[in-house]
Enzyme design. Structure first.
Site, PDB file in Angstrom:
ATOM      1  N   ASP A  79     -15.489  -3.347  -1.548  1.00  0.00           N
ATOM      2  CA  ASP A  79     -15.011  -2.904  -0.242  1.00  0.00           C
ATOM      3  C   ASP A  79     -16.229  -2.665   0.638  1.00  0.00           C
ATOM      4  OD1 ASP A  79     -12.376  -2.891  -1.267  1.00  0.00           O
ATOM      5  OD2 ASP A  79     -12.755  -0.935  -2.165  1.00  0.00           O
TER       6      ASP A  79
ATOM      7  N   ASP B 257       0.847  -1.189   0.000  1.00  0.00           N
ATOM      8  CA  ASP B 257       0.000   0.000   0.000  1.00  0.00           C
ATOM      9  C   ASP B 257       0.880   1.235   0.000  1.00  0.00           C
ATOM     10  OD1 ASP B 257      -2.031  -1.803   0.155  1.00  0.00           O
ATOM     11  OD2 ASP B 257      -2.792  -1.152   2.106  1.00  0.00           O
TER      12      ASP B 257
END
Length: 242
Positions: A130, A9
């Site tokens: 998500d 990330d």
């Protein structure tokens, strides 16, 4: 064979992890994402999951050059998500060595773009579901949509996308272990390959997920557990391969 996919990330050019998607709760794990990618490959990784967190929040490819550098530095497929909202950005990534592009926000707000992208780039498009509770979150998980995750999944079934990434935001970055109830519901209503993200803490989570391969679980994305050392990537890969 179930894949174990390390996550990188990106925020401000560094390797980070968020806690439950909270941009105010960031842990920095290194300032050289390219070297981190090479380390994962050396340990046996067969695919990398890269997220442009800054891009997800801003709605544009903030770390485009860094993502491409990562993709060119390794000899395994790289998938990338975060801030990808148009066909031009998709094409730029795929033409620069990225294997697959992950769409999230646009899957809710511009489903026709997803279909067009999947048609134009066969096998190159993934969609990220998500989920907070049972509702889909977008814009770097900062906004909620009034859309049930199973409803969105079923709409994507015939869209031409190559697969789904299912993230339970409450578990992401927490190392609390995997929770399979919502995942199993998803696997029961779609035929697309599904990859789980969020919650993996130890090798026991990999063992627990392995039987779901028969239901269509294609892989699991692992982040904080690798950086914190609670999960050994080589051992996880060995168990996932059966």
């Amino acid at each position: 064979m179930m894949l174990v996919i390390p996550a990188i990330d990106l925020k401000d050019g560094k390797c980070v992890r968020l806690y439950q998607g909270d941009y105010g709760r960031v842990t920095i794990y290194g300032d050289d994402p390219v070297s981190q990618a090479r380390r994962f490959v050396a340990e046996g990784a067969e695919k990398l999951h890269v997220v442009d967190l800054s891009g997800a929040k801003e709605g544009r490819a903030v770390h485009f050059d860094l993502v491409v550098e990562i993709a060119k530095a390794v000899n395994i497929p790289v998938e990338v998500g975060g801030g990808i909202r148009d066909l031009e950005t998709i094409e730029r990534y795929l033409s620069c060595g990225v294997h697959q592009v992950i769409l999230g926000t646009v899957a809710c707000r511009n489903p026709e773009l997803v279909r067009e992208a999947a048609s134009r780039f066969p096998g190159g498009i993934l969609v990220s579901l998500d989920v907070r509770g049972e509702r889909v979150a977008v814009s770097g998980w900062t906004e909620a949509e009034d859309l049930h995750y199973l409803e969105l999944a079923q709409k994507l079934e015939d869209s031409g996308v190559a697969g789904l990434i299912f993230t339970e935001i409450e578990r992401d970055g927490t190392q609390e272990g995997v929770y399979t109830e919502r995942l199993e519901k998803l696997l029961s209503v779609v035929s697309l390959p599904v990859v789980l993200a969020g919650g993996v803490a130890t090798i026991e989570d990999i063992r627990r997920l392995k039987p779901l391969e028969e239901m269509g679980l294609f892989g699991v994305i692992v982040g904080r557990a690798l950086y914190e050392g609670t999960l050994d990537l080589r051992e996880a890969l060995r168990i996932a391969r059966g």
